[in-house]
Design an enzyme around this catalytic site. Structure first.
Site, short mmCIF file in Angstrom:
data_model
loop_
_atom_site.label_atom_id
_atom_site.label_comp_id
_atom_site.label_asym_id
_atom_site.label_seq_id
_atom_site.Cartn_x
_atom_site.Cartn_y
_atom_site.Cartn_z
N GLU A 246 0.97 -1.17 0.08
CA GLU A 246 0.15 0.10 -0.19
C GLU A 246 0.87 1.15 0.01
O GLU A 246 1.73 1.37 1.06
CB GLU A 246 -0.88 -0.19 1.23
CG GLU A 246 -1.96 1.14 1.13
CD GLU A 246 -1.50 2.52 1.72
OE1 GLU A 246 -1.47 3.27 0.52
OE2 GLU A 246 -1.31 2.64 2.75
N CYS A 280 -1.66 8.34 4.40
CA CYS A 280 -2.04 8.20 3.19
C CYS A 280 -3.33 8.60 2.54
O CYS A 280 -3.38 8.47 1.20
CB CYS A 280 -1.28 6.66 2.76
SG CYS A 280 -2.44 5.38 3.86
#
Length: 493
Positions: A246, A280
């Site tokens: 990720e 993020c």
């Protein structure tokens, strides 16, 4: 804290003798702990321990493995506030966010434990009535988990919990910025009685050794695209290794002309500035319909000016420091770049000075308006800080086009009162996590977490990690006294 590595059920010093410090980003004079700067030999020791433990661990009942996790969870729950304060002091996000980080980690433990008595596999009809066919899952082996500093408690448990319950063993390599929190995770795993080698922790800059090690079978990574891309290239060179990465985002919150502006402004503030924009999932792009642009902009700037910035242990502070000096320098470079690229300044933020801020890495929000431009770096590259662009659009078609005009695709939020508009965004925008009338942040552990394009590999973390740390096997049993084959095959010779 005089931290150590945790290998084969024991806390051990690093073989090199070198150590590094973890400091409080709100007061960089405060050393929170020192830890081993692990070497290749330390990684070898941890992986060897995990490999040795794997055979016995995977042969345990899945329910028995879950019971270890339940004991671990109960210990964490008792010390929730202590852990929350440690997370806050070490990574700099507000105490409310520190508590949320710890709660999310505990939720993952609870969720995974709750699955151990649930159906696990499938019975599938065969073409041949005398046959039974089964779909079963088997663990992969030794899992390398490489985690970031911004969620130092939740993300390691996202990766550890599904891995160990499914029968894998784990070597965790946490961020150097949050080594204290990782050391605490190891302490609780030890107290819970996990067998030696099932969970191991190696501190310091040793991630490359872990990724390249021939006896790690899965690499789980959460962090930047640059590092994640390098991991994917390394893993591609092995025939028996896979990875799930990720890798950040350049996320957007879309405000359409029918939006409730109270919801829109609050969602934008949370999306842009929680954890000082160092998630993020943070939205560094606010895509605003031109009909509501002036009012939204006015209210967003006024609200941003009222935000309290300061000691993250203060319950009334909204935004704490960024993580370190390198982060302040990177954010400052992007702030300067926005000006060079022709941004219309709305709030000219930067490094904060004065007695309250002089010992920490505090930065104020930087907000600007800019027309979308495919050549703009500030509109396309992840900044990871309180740096926000307001981008005007004329309609929903342009909003979708602007949203997708990035190499990333992690989160997307839309503020609208029209369910048809929400459906257009849902179907046509590129993302992994989508929200309606909500901020772009806020993951729940029973939902998949991962993105598309540069944001991820299509193998998300959290609940769906089971598909990464296990492989599905087919098992077919013949109950007849002769061989009968599918597709009309015969056994005639």
């Amino acid at each position: 804290m005089e931290g150590k590595n945790y290998v084969n059920g024991a806390f051990v010093d690093g073989t090199s003798g070198d150590r590094f410090e973890s400091r409080n980003p709100a007061n960089f004079n405060e050393v929170l702990g020192t830890f081993p700067l692990s070497s290749e030999q330390d990684v070898n020791n941890a992986v060897s321990a995990a490999k040795a433990a794997y055979y016995g661990w995977r042969r345990l009942s899945r329910i028995k493995r879950g019971e270890y996790l339940d004991e671990f969870t109960q210990l964490l729950k008792k010390d929730r506030e202590e852990l929350s304060r440690l997370v806050t002091k070490e990574c700099g996000k507000g105490i409310i966010e520190g508590r949320a980080d710890v709660t999310e980690g505990i939720h993952m433990c609870q969720y995974v434990f709750g699955t151990v008595r649930m159906p696990h596999g499938d019975v599938i009809d065969s073409e041949i009535p005398e046959k039974d066919a089964f779909l079963r899952r088997k663990p992969k082996g030794v899992v390398a988990a490489i985690t970031p500093w911004n969620f130092p408690f939740a993300i390691p448990l996202w990766l550890i919990c599904p891995s160990v319950v499914e029968g894998n063993t784990v070597v965790l390599k946490p961020s150097r910025e949050t080594a204290c929190t990782a050391n605490k995770i190891a302490e609780y795993a030890h107290k819970a009685g996990f067998p030696p080698g099932v969970i191991n922790v190696v501190q310091g800059g040793c991630g490359d050794f872990l990724v390249k090690h021939p006896d790690t079978h899965v690499v789980l990574f959460v962090g930047s695209n640059d590092v994640g891309s390098e991991i994917k290239q390394i893993v591609a060179g092995f025939y028996d290794k896979m990875c799930a990465c990720e890798m950040g985002g350049k996320n957007a919150l879309i405000v359409l002309d029918d939006a409730n502006l109270d919801v829109a402004v609050n969602a934008a503030i949370i999306s842009a500035f929680k954890t000082s924009g160092q998630r993020c999932t943070s939205a560094s792009r606010l895509i605003i319909h031109e009909k509501v642009l002036a009012e939204f902009e006015r209210r967003f700037v006024e609200t941003t000016k009222r935000m309290r910035i300061g000691d993250p242990l203060d319950e009334n502070v909204f935004m704490g420091p960024v993580i370190n000096q390198a982060a302040t320098e990177k954010i400052t470079r992007y702030n300067d770049l926005a000006k060079k690229e022709g941004a219309k300044m709305l709030l000219d933020g930067g490094r904060l000075t004065g007695n309250e801020y002089k010992k920490g890495y505090f930065m104020s929000p930087f907000v600007y308006r800019m027309q979308n431009n495919p050549k703009s770096r500030v509109l396309r590259e992840e900044v990871f800080g309180p740096h926000v662009a307001i981008i005007p659009v004329k309609d929903i078609d342009e909003a979708i086009e602007v949203h997708n005009d990035t190499d990333y695709g992690l989160t997307c939020a839309v503020i609208t009162e029209d369910f048809r508009n929400a459906k257009r965004i849902r179907d046509d925008c590129e993302y992994g996590l989508g929200y309606v009338n909500l901020p772009t942040i806020g993951a729940e552990v029973h939902l998949p977490f991962g993105g598309v394009k540069k944001s991820g590999t299509g193998l998300p973390s959290a609940s769906t990690l089971i598909d990464v740390v296990t492989h599905r096997t087919a098992w077919t049993v013949n109950h007849a006294r002769e061989i009968k084959m599918a597709q009309g095959l015969t056994v005639k010779f």
